[in-house]
Design a protein around this motif. Sequence first.
Motif, PDB file in Angstrom:
ATOM      1  N   ASN A  13       0.488  -1.394  -0.140  1.00 31.20           N
ATOM      2  CA  ASN A  13       0.117   0.228  -0.074  1.00 31.20           C
ATOM      3  C   ASN A  13       1.053   1.396   0.389  1.00 31.20           C
ATOM      4  O   ASN A  13       0.248   2.575  -0.747  1.00 31.20           O
ATOM      5  N   CYS A  14       2.057   0.662   0.648  1.00 32.38           N
ATOM      6  CA  CYS A  14       3.150   2.202   1.132  1.00 32.38           C
ATOM      7  C   CYS A  14       4.321   1.653   1.328  1.00 32.38           C
ATOM      8  O   CYS A  14       4.094   2.000   2.812  1.00 32.38           O
ATOM      9  N   PRO A  15       5.172   1.594   0.334  1.00 31.13           N
ATOM     10  CA  PRO A  15       6.372   1.331   1.024  1.00 31.13           C
ATOM     11  C   PRO A  15       6.912   2.707   1.778  1.00 31.13           C
ATOM     12  O   PRO A  15       7.548   2.124   3.086  1.00 31.13           O
ATOM     13  N   SER A 188       8.742  13.588   0.714  1.00 31.05           N
ATOM     14  CA  SER A 188       7.621  14.330  -0.048  1.00 31.05           C
ATOM     15  C   SER A 188       7.097  13.001   0.352  1.00 31.05           C
ATOM     16  O   SER A 188       8.197  12.269  -0.298  1.00 31.05           O
ATOM     17  N   CYS A 189       5.738  12.572  -0.358  1.00 31.95           N
ATOM     18  CA  CYS A 189       5.189  11.145  -0.794  1.00 31.95           C
ATOM     19  C   CYS A 189       4.752  11.780  -1.801  1.00 31.95           C
ATOM     20  O   CYS A 189       3.600  12.205  -2.198  1.00 31.95           O
ATOM     21  N   THR A 190       4.015  10.711  -2.351  1.00 32.41           N
ATOM     22  CA  THR A 190       3.120  10.178  -3.582  1.00 32.41           C
ATOM     23  C   THR A 190       2.111  10.746  -3.126  1.00 32.41           C
ATOM     24  O   THR A 190       1.326  11.189  -4.888  1.00 32.41           O
ATOM     25  N   CYS A 191       1.391  10.316  -1.999  1.00 36.94           N
ATOM     26  CA  CYS A 191      -0.156  10.967  -1.942  1.00 36.94           C
ATOM     27  C   CYS A 191      -0.067  12.516  -2.428  1.00 36.94           C
ATOM     28  O   CYS A 191      -1.285  12.941  -2.112  1.00 36.94           O
ATOM     29  N   LEU A 192       0.956  13.114  -2.165  1.00 41.30           N
ATOM     30  CA  LEU A 192       0.759  14.155  -3.188  1.00 41.30           C
ATOM     31  C   LEU A 192      -0.266  14.619  -3.948  1.00 41.30           C
ATOM     32  O   LEU A 192      -1.130  15.665  -3.692  1.00 41.30           O
ATOM     33  N   HIS A 199      -4.879   9.378   1.668  1.00 38.95           N
ATOM     34  CA  HIS A 199      -3.903   9.734   2.718  1.00 38.95           C
ATOM     35  C   HIS A 199      -4.440   9.403   4.127  1.00 38.95           C
ATOM     36  O   HIS A 199      -4.715   8.891   4.454  1.00 38.95           O
ATOM     37  N   CYS A 200      -2.249   8.448   4.428  1.00 31.45           N
ATOM     38  CA  CYS A 200      -2.374   7.778   5.904  1.00 31.45           C
ATOM     39  C   CYS A 200      -2.096   8.578   6.791  1.00 31.45           C
ATOM     40  O   CYS A 200      -1.536  10.397   6.277  1.00 31.45           O
ATOM     41  N   ASP A 201      -1.809   8.870   7.793  1.00 30.01           N
ATOM     42  CA  ASP A 201      -1.479   9.790   9.154  1.00 30.01           C
ATOM     43  C   ASP A 201       0.144   9.670   9.220  1.00 30.01           C
ATOM     44  O   ASP A 201       0.179  11.191   9.553  1.00 30.01           O
TER      45      ASP A 201
END
Length: 475
Positions: A13-15, A188-192, A199-201
């Motif tokens: 889901n998110c590395p 930064s992260c890809t959920c931008l 988005h996660c916490d």
Amino acid sequence: MPLSKTDFIQYLNCPKSLWLMQKKPNVYPFGGFSEYAKKLAREGYLVEGYVRQLAEAWDNASEFSFQRVFETDDGLYAKVDMVRTRSDGLMDLYEVKSSTSVKDSNPHNQLKDAAFQAIAAKRAGERVGSIFIVHLNKAYVRAGNVNPEELLTFADETARVNALLAETEAEIEDALALLQKNEIDEGSCTCLMLGRAQHCDSFDYFNPTVPKPSIYSLPRIGGAKLQKFVSEDRFDLGEIGLDEVTKLQQPVLRSYKDGQPFVDAADIENFFNVLHYPLYFLDYETYASAIPIVDGLSPQEPLPFQFSLHVLDQNGGLTHHEYLADEAEQPWSLIEALEQAIGPTGSIVVWNKTFENTQNKNMAARFPDKADFLLGIVERTVDLMDVFKTGYVDIAFDGSTSIKRVLPVVLPDLTYEGMEIADGTAAMDGWAKMLAEPDADKRAALRKSLLEYCELDTLAMVRLLEFARGIIVAS
Ligand code: SF4
């Protein structure tokens, strides 16, 4: 640190989220183990119990074992719910799930989950045969004692899981390699590029320069528009033009730019124009569980167990009615209590009508004798949430129309804070606890908390409607 199946699913889901959790646990936003998560865990054990009960009654019961652990030298850790050691030397794997189907996509891809288990078992020296995902049978309807044979579906997913093995092997290697790193790009992260629902916490940790509120406060922001804003480094709402956003997003943006709530009195008036008195402010609480708790229910099917109803007449007279089931039962008494309280005319006012209407339609399907009444309610239902979507919008809602978000901004004197039960999940959990509570005083206390919570939900609607009326009067 070993890589477990749960870690691996988090990696898929998110590395970055997995890396942060493992490498910097001091800054990782671990949420507490919520009551809801505890309920899911309890239900998981219950379902596993039925699988075990079934397997232990089979002729070849001695071939089965449970919670088999596989640990590998390269750091994989897998605990398989049930395995069968066959006479031909192969081992069949069984993953038990509380879902009503096999989920084959993120956020919880059960096929990948099973592929991880199979790879760990193989690397630990086993020869894996068939791979099953055991899930709940959606069509099962409880009648008396739970029948595990009818409750459970054994889906042979060997082919689909085997087809994923090569891909999963590569992903496992990538996950292990990531966890070897002591540094990654934390800037930064890809959920931008994704809306807030994704988005996660950890979003704030990886994107500390994104202001609050921001473009993510715009309802349903996403796709090309979001990518454009991000690529132009425009996160601040002050840098977004009104002509660049949708009609639904404009009130939020206007409120931000004006520094005050956005008000469209004509829109609010349109809402009042469709109201017919008396007004019935209705809210249900429901309970859903993996194992149906009463006859006639299917797995994960919601059971309404409580309502609160405020009735406001044309002259401003307000009365309150309520119902709370004292035992697990089909909602016959609940419907009858509603029939007593709701007259043949008048609007039914709810917050988020999809939820209430779904309950009414489900009950109508289950109780044809009551269908006219329940579907009549559906016809008469209006959604007060709409007023706070387009008629009165405060940037302090942060783009949300949840009553839990709107109420403290509009009517800070009415609050859920400090309540023993303060949201729908807690109500579900509180009701289950109340039913199981042998101590009369504790049971009464839980009952009181449930009634107080649900009453506040409908009283809040009454007060929010009064607030909206005040806007029209003043305009
Ligand atoms: S917000 Fe960032 S860390 Fe969280 S899931 Fe999205 S990409 Fe991963």
